[in-house]
Design an enzyme around this catalytic site. Structure first.
Site, short mmCIF file in Angstrom:
data_model
loop_
_atom_site.label_atom_id
_atom_site.label_comp_id
_atom_site.label_asym_id
_atom_site.label_seq_id
_atom_site.Cartn_x
_atom_site.Cartn_y
_atom_site.Cartn_z
N ASP A 114 0.44 -3.02 8.90
CA ASP A 114 -0.59 -2.40 8.06
C ASP A 114 -0.10 -1.02 7.62
O ASP A 114 -0.52 0.01 8.15
CB ASP A 114 -1.91 -2.30 8.83
N HIS A 145 -1.35 -2.18 0.61
CA HIS A 145 -0.53 -1.83 -0.55
C HIS A 145 -1.32 -2.16 -1.81
O HIS A 145 -1.19 -3.24 -2.39
CB HIS A 145 0.81 -2.59 -0.50
N ASP A 150 0.09 -3.49 -7.85
CA ASP A 150 0.67 -2.84 -9.03
C ASP A 150 -0.28 -2.97 -10.21
O ASP A 150 -1.32 -3.63 -10.12
CB ASP A 150 2.05 -3.42 -9.35
N GLU A 163 0.43 -6.32 0.87
CA GLU A 163 -0.07 -6.09 -0.49
C GLU A 163 -1.27 -7.01 -0.72
O GLU A 163 -1.59 -7.86 0.13
CB GLU A 163 1.03 -6.38 -1.53
O1 9MR Z 1 3.72 -13.46 -4.77
C1 9MR Z 1 5.06 -13.23 -5.18
C2 9MR Z 1 6.00 -13.82 -4.17
O2 9MR Z 1 5.86 -15.22 -4.10
C3 9MR Z 1 7.43 -13.44 -4.52
O3 9MR Z 1 8.28 -13.87 -3.48
C4 9MR Z 1 7.53 -11.92 -4.70
C5 9MR Z 1 8.94 -11.46 -5.08
O4 9MR Z 1 9.28 -11.92 -6.33
O5 9MR Z 1 6.63 -11.49 -5.70
C6 9MR Z 1 5.29 -11.75 -5.38
O6 9MR Z 1 4.49 -11.32 -6.42
C7 9MR Z 1 4.40 -9.93 -6.67
C8 9MR Z 1 4.69 -9.76 -8.15
O7 9MR Z 1 6.01 -10.05 -8.40
C9 9MR Z 1 4.30 -8.38 -8.66
N1 9MR Z 1 2.97 -8.01 -8.29
C10 9MR Z 1 2.75 -8.08 -6.85
C11 9MR Z 1 2.98 -9.48 -6.36
C12 9MR Z 1 2.62 -9.61 -4.89
O8 9MR Z 1 3.53 -8.98 -4.06
#
Ligand code: 9MR
Length: 584
Positions: A548, A506, A181, A557
């Site tokens: 994937d 992602h 993102d 991601e």
């Molecule tokens: O790395 C984060 C993971 O530990 C959490 O479980 C998850 C859900 O809250 O979010 C992950 O972080 C994401 C972040 O919130 C937004 N940018 C992408 C991150 C990786 O997926």
């Protein structure tokens, strides 16, 4: 001479035969091995007493070995055999063949085998830069126009203060995209920056010479520090100059669509200050201060301004020790609703420990040392974005000899506990189905599990620093082998490194551009049986819960906090290859 020996072996060992096709049942580090290091492959669901190392065209057989096993994890029905060819150390390109099954992806045996990865994992941060175009000269075919100038960011109502009321426009450019993102989150920048500053502090010689072709290369700062400075410049802007507090994140209200950075132009906000943000910020800027102190000629005044910022944020956190970021509650009180990543951490004890430790090391001020209990319990939690206690311990270990005598007892405790934990990590890895620390327990397979593997590697490298015992370094290397292909999925999880690598990662720019190849050097999150994205996974077994596909933000991601321990792990091992005998 070497050629003659190889020829002789080739003649002596009968052709392995019956292996005329490549098979995905042999899983192996798809890049390669150091000559003097352990070398292991895993063979899934197949019985064979022997295996062979051959040239990639299968013409010459150079080594014959006996398999061991079968082995399996308690959470998976899959059985593997292990093929250990550690004593085969002739540089070259090979495949591993198993009679009646087939041959593996090709791999190389050579010194400096992980140098390309050490460079690419660092260079990946250049590709995450915002507020600047990426020209062809540095970005090659992934060049793109500028995205997210972030010079007109709005103060969200949750972040409003007297001096900066709701709607105030501030400028907070630069920084890296957090992940797939386009937002920037202080909490996640914390562990990322801390891990990479630690790579610098632990291996200054190696990183002093590592160039990755970025615009600043050759400006008198090592490229690692040039890259960290790009994000640091943004972080410094996230501090409210009127009170020292730090905004939790800079974000759009909702995630952007599948657009290139330049096309994703929704309004950006800074939202609520939080204790976690202030402490992550304080830790990073305190560490940055002592690092950049040595480069006063290139970045005059930066060390001082970082330290001032760190102390200001620390004071704010001390005065506001329980301001948690709770997005859902915040959305009940403020508009617009914010739906992007929360990084909401409900326990900031470890952040206090980390910030206090970095401030103590940088300033030598006993007050910081006395302000926290370094050992709330005896555990050694593997770092993650919401658990940074070990980052404090790593820094204290690094500077242990320079610290005042009153700290010595605590440094000793850290050494003992960290080594004990490392012993637990490497215990029995030779009986694990993929011969790795990673995956000994199903609990390793969380969202971003690949960063667990990399961070376990960093624990082990610290144990190697403490003891000089190569078994710990071997354990770290085995987790790198895991990431590069010796795992239940058969993927090398780093884009562009290996043969079967994520192609549909992602990552918005990789998805939205016209190129089939994703931006290189990015680590996929990895197997995650939580499957929170609801995508179609090939398996629900913990170590195989990976797909994937763009859809799978919970397993496929990328994120800056996952790539950072890969930077550390690959760079550290490259740097230690000579002392450890790996490169012989
Ligand atoms: O790395 C984060 C993971 O530990 C959490 O479980 C998850 C859900 O809250 O979010 C992950 O972080 C994401 C972040 O919130 C937004 N940018 C992408 C991150 C990786 O997926």
């Amino acid at each position: 001479m070497l050629r003659a020996v190889l020829f002789l072996i080739a003649v002596l060992i009968p052709f392995s035969g019956f292996a005329q096709r490549r098979t995905e049942q042999i899983v192996i580090n798809q890049t390669g091995f150091y000559p003097g290091a352990p070398k292991v492959a895993a063979i899934k669901d197949f019985k064979s007493d022997s295996f062979f190392i051959t040239t990639p065209d299968l013409a010459d057989t150079l080594y014959k070995g006996a398999t061991k096993g079968p082995y399996s994890a308690e959470y998976s029905p899959v059985e593997t055999l292990l093929a250990d060819f550690s004593d085969f150390n002739a540089p070259g390109n090979y495949v591993l063949t198993v009679p009646y099954l087939g041959y593996s992806w090709p791999f190389e045996i050579t010194s400096e085998v992980h140098r390309p990865l050490a460079k690419a994992s660092l260079k990946s941060y250049y590709f995450q830069r915002m507020s600047v175009p990426l020209p062809y000269e540095y970005a090659g075919k992934w060049s793109r126009p500028e995205g997210h100038p972030d010079d007109r960011v709005m103060v969200h109502s949750s972040a409003a203060s007297d001096k900066r009321p709701e709607g105030t426009i501030i400028s907070a450019p630069k920084g890296w995209y957090d992940a797939g993102d386009y937002n920037k989150y202080i909490v996640n920048s914390g562990i990322t920056m801390g891990t990479m500053f630690s790579a610098w502090e632990d291996y200054p010689e190696y990183y002093g010479n590592l160039k990755v072709n970025i615009p600043e290369s050759g400006n008198g700062l090592p490229d690692l520090l040039n890259e960290l400075l790009w994000n640091l410049r943004w972080m410094l802007k996230m501090q409210d100059p009127y009170d020292g507090g730090v905004y939790h994140k800079l974000t759009t209200a909702s995630f952007e669509g599948r657009l290139m950075p330049a096309e994703a132009v929704s309004q950006r906000y800074v939202v609520q200050k939080s204790t976690a943000a202030a402490l992550n910020f304080a830790a990073v800027t305190a560490q940055a201060s002592r690092v950049f102190r040595n480069f006063e000629d290139v970045v005059p005044g930066l060390a001082d301004s970082c330290l001032k910022a760190a102390e200001y944020a620390w004071e704010w956190a001390r005065a506001n020790p329980e301001v948690y970021y709770r997005q859902n509650e915040m959305n009940k009180l403020h508009d617009p609703d914010i739906e992007t990543g929360a990084y909401g951490d409900g326990n900031v004890d470890d952040e206090f420990i980390w910030a206090a430790s970095e401030l103590f090391i940088t300033t030598g001020d006993e007050r910081y040392f006395r302000s926290v209990n370094l050992f709330p319990d005896t555990s050694m939690p593997v770092p993650s974005w919401n658990q940074v206690r070990l980052l404090a311990y790593y820094s204290l270990l690094r500077y242990g000899d320079d610290l005042p005598q009153y700290a010595a007892g605590n440094i000793e405790i850290i050494k003992i506990r960290l080594t004990r934990f490392a012993d637990e990590l490497i215990e029995n890895i030779e009986y694990q189905p993929y011969h790795a620390v990673m995956g000994k327990t199903a609990r390793d397979f969380v969202w971003g599990s690949n960063s667990v593997a990399a961070n376990q590697g960093i624990v082990l490298i610290n144990a190697y620093h403490i003891t000089g015992n190569r078994n710990y370094l071997d354990g770290a290397l085995h987790n790198l082998d895991y990431l590069l292909g010796r795992n239940a999925t058969g993927y090398s999880f780093v884009t562009g490194y290996g043969h079967k690598t994520p192609m549909n990662i992602h990552h918005r720019p990789s998805d939205a551009d016209i190129l089939p190849q994703p931006v290189p050097g990015l680590l996929a999150g990895g197997p995650n049986p939580g499957q929170q994205d609801g995508c179609d996974y090939p398996s629900s077994i913990p170590d195989e819960s990976f797909v994937d596909h763009w859809c799978s933000y919970a397993s496929n991601e990328i994120a800056i906090n996952w790539n950072a321990p890969l930077v550390y792990l690959s760079g550290a091992i490259e740097s230690l290859q000579f002392d450890s005998g790996y490169s012989d």
